[in-house]
Structure formats: C-alpha cells, structure tokens
Design a protein around this motif. Structure first.
Motif, PDB file in Angstrom:
ATOM      1  N   LEU A 340      27.949  21.309 -62.489  1.00 57.00           N
ATOM      2  CA  LEU A 340      26.934  20.377 -62.968  1.00 57.00           C
ATOM      3  C   LEU A 340      26.557  19.351 -61.898  1.00 57.00           C
ATOM      4  O   LEU A 340      25.922  18.344 -62.199  1.00 57.00           O
ATOM      5  CB  LEU A 340      27.436  19.649 -64.229  1.00 57.00           C
ATOM      6  N   GLY A 341      26.951  19.618 -60.661  1.00 57.37           N
ATOM      7  CA  GLY A 341      26.586  18.729 -59.564  1.00 57.37           C
ATOM      8  C   GLY A 341      27.111  17.321 -59.777  1.00 57.37           C
ATOM      9  O   GLY A 341      28.282  17.118 -60.119  1.00 57.37           O
ATOM     10  N   ALA A 342      26.231  16.341 -59.613  1.00 56.39           N
ATOM     11  CA  ALA A 342      26.632  14.943 -59.750  1.00 56.39           C
ATOM     12  C   ALA A 342      27.056  14.600 -61.171  1.00 56.39           C
ATOM     13  O   ALA A 342      27.740  13.600 -61.399  1.00 56.39           O
ATOM     14  CB  ALA A 342      25.493  14.027 -59.317  1.00 56.39           C
ATOM     15  N   VAL A 362      33.255  23.462 -61.140  1.00 55.61           N
ATOM     16  CA  VAL A 362      33.166  22.490 -60.055  1.00 55.61           C
ATOM     17  C   VAL A 362      32.839  21.121 -60.634  1.00 55.61           C
ATOM     18  O   VAL A 362      31.820  20.953 -61.303  1.00 55.61           O
ATOM     19  CB  VAL A 362      32.076  22.901 -59.041  1.00 55.61           C
ATOM     20  N   ASN A 363      33.694  20.147 -60.377  1.00 57.83           N
ATOM     21  CA  ASN A 363      33.432  18.768 -60.805  1.00 57.83           C
ATOM     22  C   ASN A 363      32.829  17.971 -59.646  1.00 57.83           C
ATOM     23  O   ASN A 363      32.746  18.467 -58.521  1.00 57.83           O
ATOM     24  CB  ASN A 363      34.720  18.122 -61.312  1.00 57.83           C
ATOM     25  N   LYS A 364      32.418  16.758 -59.923  1.00 64.34           N
ATOM     26  CA  LYS A 364      31.691  15.973 -58.914  1.00 64.34           C
ATOM     27  C   LYS A 364      32.617  15.524 -57.780  1.00 64.34           C
ATOM     28  O   LYS A 364      33.841  15.383 -57.954  1.00 64.34           O
ATOM     29  CB  LYS A 364      31.043  14.767 -59.567  1.00 64.34           C
ATOM     30  N   ILE A 365      32.030  15.294 -56.614  1.00 65.08           N
ATOM     31  CA  ILE A 365      32.754  14.752 -55.465  1.00 65.08           C
ATOM     32  C   ILE A 365      32.662  13.230 -55.512  1.00 65.08           C
ATOM     33  O   ILE A 365      31.586  12.667 -55.718  1.00 65.08           O
ATOM     34  CB  ILE A 365      32.166  15.278 -54.143  1.00 65.08           C
ATOM     35  N   ALA A 366      33.795  12.574 -55.329  1.00 67.29           N
ATOM     36  CA  ALA A 366      33.828  11.114 -55.340  1.00 67.29           C
ATOM     37  C   ALA A 366      34.793  10.634 -54.261  1.00 67.29           C
ATOM     38  O   ALA A 366      35.804  11.276 -53.976  1.00 67.29           O
ATOM     39  CB  ALA A 366      34.260  10.591 -56.708  1.00 67.29           C
ATOM     40  N   THR A 367      34.456   9.514 -53.639  1.00 71.55           N
ATOM     41  CA  THR A 367      35.346   8.924 -52.638  1.00 71.55           C
ATOM     42  C   THR A 367      36.454   8.162 -53.349  1.00 71.55           C
ATOM     43  O   THR A 367      36.202   7.243 -54.134  1.00 71.55           O
ATOM     44  CB  THR A 367      34.570   7.983 -51.714  1.00 71.55           C
ATOM     45  N   MET A 381      36.992  13.450 -52.604  1.00 74.66           N
ATOM     46  CA  MET A 381      37.828  14.286 -53.467  1.00 74.66           C
ATOM     47  C   MET A 381      36.986  14.953 -54.554  1.00 74.66           C
ATOM     48  O   MET A 381      35.983  14.408 -55.021  1.00 74.66           O
ATOM     49  CB  MET A 381      38.934  13.455 -54.103  1.00 74.66           C
ATOM     50  N   MET A 382      37.428  16.132 -54.941  1.00 73.78           N
ATOM     51  CA  MET A 382      36.743  16.884 -55.992  1.00 73.78           C
ATOM     52  C   MET A 382      37.774  17.680 -56.777  1.00 73.78           C
ATOM     53  O   MET A 382      38.714  18.230 -56.203  1.00 73.78           O
ATOM     54  CB  MET A 382      35.717  17.848 -55.384  1.00 73.78           C
ATOM     55  N   ASN A 383      37.596  17.756 -58.089  1.00 73.68           N
ATOM     56  CA  ASN A 383      38.466  18.578 -58.915  1.00 73.68           C
ATOM     57  C   ASN A 383      37.817  19.930 -59.185  1.00 73.68           C
ATOM     58  O   ASN A 383      36.603  20.028 -59.361  1.00 73.68           O
ATOM     59  CB  ASN A 383      38.754  17.895 -60.260  1.00 73.68           C
ATOM     60  N   LEU A 384      38.646  20.955 -59.202  1.00 71.28           N
ATOM     61  CA  LEU A 384      38.238  22.256 -59.712  1.00 71.28           C
ATOM     62  C   LEU A 384      38.897  22.433 -61.077  1.00 71.28           C
ATOM     63  O   LEU A 384      40.120  22.345 -61.189  1.00 71.28           O
ATOM     64  CB  LEU A 384      38.668  23.392 -58.784  1.00 71.28           C
ATOM     65  N   SER A 385      38.083  22.657 -62.110  1.00 74.38           N
ATOM     66  CA  SER A 385      38.592  22.925 -63.452  1.00 74.38           C
ATOM     67  C   SER A 385      38.258  24.374 -63.764  1.00 74.38           C
ATOM     68  O   SER A 385      37.084  24.701 -63.991  1.00 74.38           O
ATOM     69  CB  SER A 385      37.944  21.992 -64.475  1.00 74.38           C
ATOM     70  N   SER A 386      39.252  25.232 -63.786  1.00 74.22           N
ATOM     71  CA  SER A 386      39.000  26.665 -63.881  1.00 74.22           C
ATOM     72  C   SER A 386      39.729  27.275 -65.073  1.00 74.22           C
ATOM     73  O   SER A 386      40.869  26.910 -65.361  1.00 74.22           O
ATOM     74  CB  SER A 386      39.438  27.364 -62.591  1.00 74.22           C
TER      75      SER A 386
END
Length: 419
Positions: A340-342, A362-367, A381-386
């Motif tokens: 879902l991008g951002a 794919v979850n959002k990238i955040a500092t 950092m980014m989380n992968l929820s699979s």
C-alpha cells in the motif's frame, strides 16, 4: 412494427456466462443503433453491449448482479421496421466485435480505456421528487463526496450520470450537500448490492480465508542501503528505463529465496491434495484500481533484470488502472506481493491469493532510531508482513524464507550476484 431480441453475446473464449453489472436503459426507453445499453463482466474484464437496432425497449431479462448465460435473451426492443424479429436478425450471441466507420469488423471487443468527456454544460437541475439515473457505484461515490446527484448535469444523451460527471461537477466548484448540524442524529440507511468487481473480490476473499489456515510472520528490514542504491540507480538511469520502486528489488529477492524453498513458489489444489511447484516465478502484484482490487502478473521474474521487472510492472499497473488488462495478464501467479506504499502502516495481515501458498506484504518505510552497538543512529526501516498456508508451510520454513529476503534487501549487492 417488429420485435428484436438481443441475446447475451459471447464475451470471451470458453466463457459460458457473465455478470450483468449495469443497465443504461429501462423499459420504455428509446434506443438507437450502436447506443450502449448494458455492461457485463467476466474474469474482471467489463464489456459494453450496444444495440444493433433503433427502437424502444420493451423488456429487460435480468437485474444488475444477475449471472446470465451466453445466448440467453437479455433485451427485447420494439423496432420501427417490419418483421424485425430475432429469427431474421444477426446472431447476437456471437462474440462482440468493434466496427470501423466503413463497417469492417475488428478484433473481439474488450474493456476500453475510459473515454474523455467534455466538461458538462450547466443544465436545469432535477425536481426534488425526481430520482437521477446513476449506477449504485456512482451513487455511493456521490454520497461519499457530499454531492446531490440532482444537481449534477449528465453528459450522456440518455440522462444517466457517470462518475466522471460527478468529478467534473466537483472540479468546477459544484456545491456539496449541506453539512449536518453538530451532533444531529442521522438515522438514514442505504443498502448497496455487491455487484461486478466488488462481488468477485468478496467471493475470492471468502474462498481464501475459509479454506486456507493462515500464519502471518512479521520482520523488520533495514532498507537504508537499498534506498541509497535505488536513489543512485534512478538518478543515473537511461531514458528508456522506468523509475525504480522497491518492488523490483523485492521481486528479484523472492526469485533467489524460492530457489532454496520451492514449496513457497507453488499453488495448492486442496480438493485433490496436490501441491504444484512452479519452476517459473510468476509474481502477482496486488493493485488497487477505480474498479477494485486486481492482481496483474509479472511472468517469469526469474528471467528478468531489475529494470525489466520494473518496466513490466509499470505496464501492467497502467493496464489494470485503465481496465485494459487481458484475462491472461490477471491470472497464473505463483506468489503475490501486496503493498500500500505510504499507506502501508506498520503491520498488516495480508490474505493469501488462493490457490497460492504465500503472500508478501510490504509496509511503509520510516526513519527510526537503531542501535549500532555504540549509539542510536537514524535508519530507514520497513516491516514485511507475510502470510503463508500453514497446511504447506511450517512456521520455521516461513521464518527461514523471510530471513533470507531480509539479508538480500539489507545487502542489496547480493541481489545482483548470480548463483
């Protein structure tokens, strides 16, 4: 006077039925040759049905949401000519064809990109007691946008309001419904029948969740190095290369990871109890479109470069948005990516695309601050929820697969190393 019967046409090879998703006419309406009278959907593709004659609609053979068999009577039209019965009429059950101005037949019709419409000119609004003509989806869009459909001028000659009419009305500064008084009670209800794409999505989600026992595994990925590499590659890319997102890198990481765990790149026939491992990695990309969620497929990702993956993904995404993706482009995936991008949030629980056994969310990238052994430093950092089919994939195997993906994304040079 004569009567002409339009039958449900063939809308695709091997397709025996289609869902009626929209009527553009009602009994008593006049129609002219080539005027669109209905729209039907099959396999997430929508086809418009035109009238081949001039006349007046006397009977409609189905309601929106009904499934109609090919060759079943769909519409009856009273024609101005003599003896216009369907026995003497052209075969309306043959596959739909588009015709040129000279009358020559072209390829079988399929969903066409939305046609550009001129901005509607101001017209008198409907009386308060009159109900404007619009499909349920357009009514819902107008309700969510705070627009009174009685104030929206239609551009169609039959007076039916389209979504584009509402959008143009808003763009021209059209007034929305008056805001309710603070804390005022609202006891209204509205029933919206699920039809077309929305109904197919509901059926697919019900199938996936009712037949697949899901296990979801979440891991945090340090994307700093990959984001730096991606920025460099985008800055130095050739004119013919598309702009890179993180998804082509993830696709290539999946290719490497499933080589060691072929059970994950597979489909499971739970009726027969057969797992089919796929040599080719056909990655479905869950994409949100105006019509709903579709999953175009990047075929043979194992044979594509990063740039090739990106280009094919961009092409399919555009086709999905415009509604021109073919049936073959929307089926045959062996593993799916959902992003879902951002708006990806921190954690999600993606639903497996039946009959596959895995989906990568794919979850959002955040500092965020990360400890480097001596101090906290900012990292992207980014989380992968699979999610995985627990009948086929054990928790240990799921964790091993995602940890392999993590290593590849955190050390992106490994993605480009063969072997």
């Amino acid at each position: 006077m004569g009567e002409f019967t339009i039958k449900m046409p063939g809308v695709g090879e091997g397709v025996a039925e289609a869902e009626l998703v929209e009527w553009h006419v009602k009994a008593g309406d006049p129609v002219r040759e080539d005027m669109v009278i209905a729209a039907v959907m099959t396999d997430k593709a929508t086809v418009e049905i035109p009238s081949p004659v001039n006349g007046t609609v006397t009977w409609l053979g189905a309601e929106v949401g009904d499934t109609v068999a090919v060759k079943a009577p769909l519409v009856r039209i009273e024609t101005d000519g003599k003896g216009g019965d369907d026995a003497k009429a052209p075969d309306q059950s043959a596959p739909l064809v588009a015709k040129t101005q000279s009358g020559a037949e072209e390829a079988p019709a399929r969903l066409q990109p939305p046609r550009a419409k001129p901005l509607p000119s101001p017209t008198p609004s409907l009386a308060p007691q009159e109900k404007p003509l619009a499909s349920p989806s357009v009514r819902l869009f107008a309700l969510e946008s705070g627009v009174d459909l009685r104030q929206v001028p239609p551009t169609r000659s039959d007076g039916r309001i389209q979504r584009e009419d509402v959008e143009h009305y808003l763009a021209r500064g059209g007034s929305s419904l008056a805001a309710p008084a603070p804390f005022a009670r609202n006891s209204s209800t509205e029933e919206v029948k699920l039809t077309g794409m929305r109904r197919r999505i509901a059926e697919k989600m019900s199938l996936s969740t009712s037949r697949i026992p899901h296990i979801t595994y979440v891991e945090e990925i340090d994307m700093t190095a990959l984001e730096d590499l991606r920025a460099t590659m985008n800055r130095d890319r050739k004119p013919e290369h598309p702009k890179l997102t993180i998804l082509p890198f993830l696709m290539r990481a999946i290719v490497k990871a499933v080589a060691d765990q072929p059970d994950i790149n597979a489909t499971f026939n739970d009726d027969a109890g057969i797992l089919t491992r796929s040599g080719g990695v056909h990655v479905g990309i869950a994409a949100q479109t105006p019509a709903g969620l579709v999953v175009p497929v990047v075929r043979h990702a194992e044979a594509r470069t990063i740039w090739d993956c990106a280009g094919e993904m961009a092409r399919l995404a555009e086709a999905a948005r415009n509604g021109t993706a073919t049936r073959d482009e929307l089926k045959g995936s062996t593993i799916t990516i959902s992003s879902l991008g951002a708006l990806g949030g921190i954690v999600s629980t993606p639903v497996i695309n039946h009959p596959e056994v895995a989906i990568i969310g794919v979850n959002k990238i955040a500092t965020r601050p990360a400890w480097d052994g001596a101090q906290f430093v900012p990292r992207k950092m980014m989380n992968l929820s699979s999610s995985f089919d627990h009948r086929i994939i054990d928790g240990w195997d799921a964790a091993t697969f995602i940890q392999r993906i993590r290593v590849l994304l955190e050390t992106p040079a490994l993605i480009f190393i063969e072997g």
